[in-house]
Design a protein around this motif. Sequence first.
Motif, PDB file in Angstrom:
ATOM      1  N   GLY A  35      20.004  23.015  72.045  1.00 51.37           N
ATOM      2  CA  GLY A  35      20.753  23.602  70.939  1.00 51.37           C
ATOM      3  C   GLY A  35      21.444  24.898  71.307  1.00 51.37           C
ATOM      4  O   GLY A  35      22.479  25.252  70.728  1.00 51.37           O
ATOM      5  N   GLN A  36      20.866  25.627  72.265  1.00 53.09           N
ATOM      6  CA  GLN A  36      21.488  26.879  72.676  1.00 53.09           C
ATOM      7  C   GLN A  36      22.844  26.644  73.337  1.00 53.09           C
ATOM      8  O   GLN A  36      23.742  27.476  73.235  1.00 53.09           O
ATOM      9  N   LEU A  37      22.992  25.521  74.034  1.00 50.89           N
ATOM     10  CA  LEU A  37      24.278  25.196  74.647  1.00 50.89           C
ATOM     11  C   LEU A  37      25.343  25.007  73.578  1.00 50.89           C
ATOM     12  O   LEU A  37      26.471  25.496  73.708  1.00 50.89           O
ATOM     13  N   TRP A  38      24.992  24.286  72.497  1.00 51.31           N
ATOM     14  CA  TRP A  38      25.957  24.066  71.425  1.00 51.31           C
ATOM     15  C   TRP A  38      26.292  25.363  70.709  1.00 51.31           C
ATOM     16  O   TRP A  38      27.451  25.603  70.339  1.00 51.31           O
ATOM     17  N   LEU A  39      25.293  26.212  70.483  1.00 51.53           N
ATOM     18  CA  LEU A  39      25.548  27.481  69.805  1.00 51.53           C
ATOM     19  C   LEU A  39      26.437  28.399  70.640  1.00 51.53           C
ATOM     20  O   LEU A  39      27.220  29.183  70.090  1.00 51.53           O
ATOM     21  N   ALA A  40      26.298  28.295  71.958  1.00 53.34           N
ATOM     22  CA  ALA A  40      27.083  29.166  72.838  1.00 53.34           C
ATOM     23  C   ALA A  40      28.461  28.603  73.140  1.00 53.34           C
ATOM     24  O   ALA A  40      29.309  29.309  73.687  1.00 53.34           O
ATOM     25  N   GLU A  99      27.493  32.158  81.115  1.00 54.31           N
ATOM     26  CA  GLU A  99      27.470  33.549  80.672  1.00 54.31           C
ATOM     27  C   GLU A  99      27.274  33.636  79.164  1.00 54.31           C
ATOM     28  O   GLU A  99      26.534  34.498  78.671  1.00 54.31           O
ATOM     29  N   ALA A 100      27.910  32.725  78.423  1.00 48.55           N
ATOM     30  CA  ALA A 100      27.794  32.750  76.968  1.00 48.55           C
ATOM     31  C   ALA A 100      26.361  32.488  76.513  1.00 48.55           C
ATOM     32  O   ALA A 100      25.863  33.127  75.581  1.00 48.55           O
ATOM     33  N   VAL A 101      25.685  31.542  77.164  1.00 53.14           N
ATOM     34  CA  VAL A 101      24.290  31.256  76.807  1.00 53.14           C
ATOM     35  C   VAL A 101      23.417  32.466  77.096  1.00 53.14           C
ATOM     36  O   VAL A 101      22.554  32.850  76.290  1.00 53.14           O
ATOM     37  N   ALA A 102      23.618  33.096  78.262  1.00 49.25           N
ATOM     38  CA  ALA A 102      22.816  34.269  78.622  1.00 49.25           C
ATOM     39  C   ALA A 102      22.997  35.386  77.595  1.00 49.25           C
ATOM     40  O   ALA A 102      22.040  36.054  77.208  1.00 49.25           O
ATOM     41  N   GLU A 103      24.235  35.566  77.133  1.00 48.00           N
ATOM     42  CA  GLU A 103      24.484  36.624  76.152  1.00 48.00           C
ATOM     43  C   GLU A 103      23.917  36.266  74.783  1.00 48.00           C
ATOM     44  O   GLU A 103      23.452  37.133  74.046  1.00 48.00           O
ATOM     45  N   SER A 104      23.959  34.980  74.431  1.00 46.69           N
ATOM     46  CA  SER A 104      23.545  34.575  73.085  1.00 46.69           C
ATOM     47  C   SER A 104      22.045  34.581  72.891  1.00 46.69           C
ATOM     48  O   SER A 104      21.570  34.574  71.751  1.00 46.69           O
ATOM     49  N   ARG A 105      21.267  34.592  73.992  1.00 46.15           N
ATOM     50  CA  ARG A 105      19.810  34.513  73.850  1.00 46.15           C
ATOM     51  C   ARG A 105      19.233  35.735  73.144  1.00 46.15           C
ATOM     52  O   ARG A 105      18.117  35.709  72.660  1.00 46.15           O
ATOM     53  N   GLY A 106      19.985  36.830  73.063  1.00 45.31           N
ATOM     54  CA  GLY A 106      19.482  38.004  72.355  1.00 45.31           C
ATOM     55  C   GLY A 106      20.102  38.223  71.000  1.00 45.31           C
ATOM     56  O   GLY A 106      19.784  39.198  70.329  1.00 45.31           O
ATOM     57  N   LYS A 107      20.985  37.336  70.544  1.00 41.91           N
ATOM     58  CA  LYS A 107      21.704  37.601  69.303  1.00 41.91           C
ATOM     59  C   LYS A 107      20.792  37.576  68.084  1.00 41.91           C
ATOM     60  O   LYS A 107      21.046  38.285  67.103  1.00 41.91           O
ATOM     61  N   ALA A 108      19.747  36.781  68.103  1.00 43.68           N
ATOM     62  CA  ALA A 108      18.824  36.777  66.964  1.00 43.68           C
ATOM     63  C   ALA A 108      18.142  38.129  66.837  1.00 43.68           C
ATOM     64  O   ALA A 108      17.933  38.640  65.737  1.00 43.68           O
ATOM     65  N   GLN A 109      17.773  38.732  67.981  1.00 41.18           N
ATOM     66  CA  GLN A 109      17.185  40.069  67.955  1.00 41.18           C
ATOM     67  C   GLN A 109      18.188  41.060  67.385  1.00 41.18           C
ATOM     68  O   GLN A 109      17.864  41.889  66.528  1.00 41.18           O
ATOM     69  N   ALA A 110      19.428  41.006  67.869  1.00 37.44           N
ATOM     70  CA  ALA A 110      20.445  41.949  67.424  1.00 37.44           C
ATOM     71  C   ALA A 110      20.710  41.815  65.931  1.00 37.44           C
ATOM     72  O   ALA A 110      20.847  42.816  65.217  1.00 37.44           O
ATOM     73  N   ASP A 111      20.788  40.593  65.430  1.00 35.77           N
ATOM     74  CA  ASP A 111      21.036  40.379  64.014  1.00 35.77           C
ATOM     75  C   ASP A 111      19.904  40.951  63.167  1.00 35.77           C
ATOM     76  O   ASP A 111      20.139  41.557  62.114  1.00 35.77           O
ATOM     77  N   ALA A 112      18.659  40.735  63.620  1.00 34.15           N
ATOM     78  CA  ALA A 112      17.510  41.272  62.879  1.00 34.15           C
ATOM     79  C   ALA A 112      17.537  42.795  62.867  1.00 34.15           C
ATOM     80  O   ALA A 112      17.262  43.434  61.854  1.00 34.15           O
ATOM     81  N   LEU A 113      17.885  43.389  64.009  1.00 28.48           N
ATOM     82  CA  LEU A 113      17.952  44.845  64.089  1.00 28.48           C
ATOM     83  C   LEU A 113      19.072  45.389  63.209  1.00 28.48           C
ATOM     84  O   LEU A 113      18.937  46.436  62.584  1.00 28.48           O
ATOM     85  N   ARG A 114      20.196  44.687  63.165  1.00 32.04           N
ATOM     86  CA  ARG A 114      21.295  45.113  62.294  1.00 32.04           C
ATOM     87  C   ARG A 114      20.864  45.086  60.826  1.00 32.04           C
ATOM     88  O   ARG A 114      21.198  45.986  60.055  1.00 32.04           O
ATOM     89  N   ARG A 115      20.142  44.039  60.449  1.00 33.72           N
ATOM     90  CA  ARG A 115      19.681  43.955  59.066  1.00 33.72           C
ATOM     91  C   ARG A 115      18.772  45.128  58.728  1.00 33.72           C
ATOM     92  O   ARG A 115      18.849  45.702  57.648  1.00 33.72           O
ATOM     93  N   THR A 116      17.905  45.492  59.681  1.00 38.95           N
ATOM     94  CA  THR A 116      17.018  46.632  59.457  1.00 38.95           C
ATOM     95  C   THR A 116      17.819  47.900  59.225  1.00 38.95           C
ATOM     96  O   THR A 116      17.526  48.695  58.330  1.00 38.95           O
ATOM     97  N   ARG A 117      18.862  48.081  60.034  1.00 33.65           N
ATOM     98  CA  ARG A 117      19.677  49.291  59.903  1.00 33.65           C
ATOM     99  C   ARG A 117      20.437  49.312  58.588  1.00 33.65           C
ATOM    100  O   ARG A 117      20.590  50.355  57.957  1.00 33.65           O
TER     101      ARG A 117
END
Length: 707
Positions: A35-40, A99-117
Amino acid sequence: MTSAPAPVRPDRETPALPHGTGGQRRAGAGPLAPGQLWLALPEALRKLNPVTLVRNPVIFVTGIGAALTTGLAVVHPSVFGWLVTCWLWLTVVSGNLAEAVAESRGKAQADALRRTRRITTARRLTKDGEKAVHAIALRRGDTVVVGAGETIPGDGDVVEGVAAVDGSAVTGESAPVIREAGGERSAVTGGTKVLSDRIVVRITRQSGESFIDRMIALVEGADRKRTPHEIALNLVLALPTAVFLVAVVTLRPMATLSHEPGGATATVLVSLLLCLVPTTITALLSAVGIAGMDRLVQRNVLAASGRAVETAGDVSTLLLDKTGTITHGNRRAGAFLPLGDVEPEWFARSALLSSLDDDTPEGHSIVAHAREHYALSHHKADEIDLPDARWVPFRATTRMSGVDLPGGRRLRKGAPAAVAAWVRERDGTVPAGLDVYVEQVSSAGGTPLAVAELPAGGGPAHVLGVIHLKDAVKPGLRERFEEMRRMGIRTVMVTGDHPVTARAIADEAGVDGFLAEATPEDKLALIRHEQADGHLVAMTGDGIDDAPALAQADVGIAMNTGTTAAKDAGNMVDLDSDPAKIVEIVKVGKQLLVTRGVLTTFSIANDIAKYLAILPAVFGGVYPALDAVDVLRLHSPASAVLSAVVFNAVVILALIPLALRGVRYRPGNAASRLTRNLWVYGLGGVAAPFLAIKLIDLALAQFIPGI
């Protein structure tokens, strides 16, 4: 560098961010899911922008070739032309996808952190009192109040109060830590939660500069710059691309190799070029670097750049600050040692009285030890002869504290040398037993404090005894240091302690060496000396005095429980504040370098095998002598070229999981590691194209007659 002991975690759950950085739930951790391939994929398609592609010369050339064959297929349509075009575009997308998959593996963390902010509010102190504002509206220098159960709205320093802070949702600390005004345990991180009491925080980083903002930038790869190794390898790989470009363009005999109409000859030329250039490693190169940084995030380490991760893999000398890094830092009273004929109970009472006004963790531990082991129950508030006492606070100039009691009795507690001088100034004599006890405590790795008394009825002052303060070594360090030794890393402890004390702690911790009575200048000099000898140096620390050394070191790892100055000076922050984590950091760095090395080995072997597989088939009609090395006996020149193009795209997709997961690092010498990689990945890189291209050729001959 002292702090109060961390309280026991309350018996309740602390809400964690979805897939946050704390604990074991990591966005992107674990094996690559389909699924990560499709998301990326959408991001990979966006990277087809020529402005983005040009950063990777080999993939850029592949994109130009795909565009050229597209035009040729439109002008001179053929099954061969359109198949080649589709697979060449798939090769370009595959290169971007890694490269896109490598970058996307942290997007869930980033989104959660943005929500906190976004959802965090703050109580900002103004002249008119408290004013509720949004956390992102805070600016450097603002002062906010945070009470129990509230989230700290931004990075800052505690300027008033003391509280237990739970950082598990953001920093990954497994237990709450004490944060208090003053000293080196005042730094707090935005997004962490206050569990008890109330603190006033002065904001030190405004929106866009905070820890959460840096974390978002890291996990998304937004500010990631190519490392020197990547740049050098890209330049090396660009050279054969240019050579093959010139060679293929000047191959005039290629015109005789195709019977396809019109543009088929040019299509074959482009296909041959793109099969020969090193697309495999260049497509995966940036993914390897991003994945290395992501693996550090999964281990609760924030790296400022990929350069720091790479450098960690080459570190040969590690410097560790003692207090707070090797040891817990909160020294506690372990024993009372009375001198001569001084009664133990009298000494314990004197030690307690001299510490009742001492609000340091050491002072509290002395009072607690006296009450627990000597059944003393004196309290400052209700002791009948203390209301008129004059408390003497600790001063750096005197290195002592104490109390002047009614009636003239005086007690002093502090550094043995300072207390001995105080006794001599009051006509007292310092017994030889003091030096014996000081040496005994120091040899055991403890810190000695002397207690002296000036009697109420007159007479000379005299030393009552020594308090043994213990600073315990953090568990598990000896095993980790032994592991570092096997990895070729020399460990050195740096401390301001006396050499005897330093040696005892060093022996207990298992480090290879130590620097005692170290000043910030001494730490800098040691690092520069190691660097001058050709060593790459890593430094761990948590205090303000560690900041210069952290900045000078090739890899500066600041403890998250340390000062803001230390975290700003280092290029990594260990969110768990665990010095043993350096083993994991070095392993990730070495894993990154090993992964890049094995993929390069595989790619070069893969390219050589492709030459041997397809060139005899393609050039066999022009140079019959090549028939002797045509081991695959491919169906036709067109089938050979198309098979190689298909393999070129598929092999990138097949290697993405390896690039993201990384090759396991095993301690050992470089020669044995190189031999193993040559056998596994070198031989595999040769065998894979022969097998795959032959199978693809058979499939093409079966399903596309006449190719």
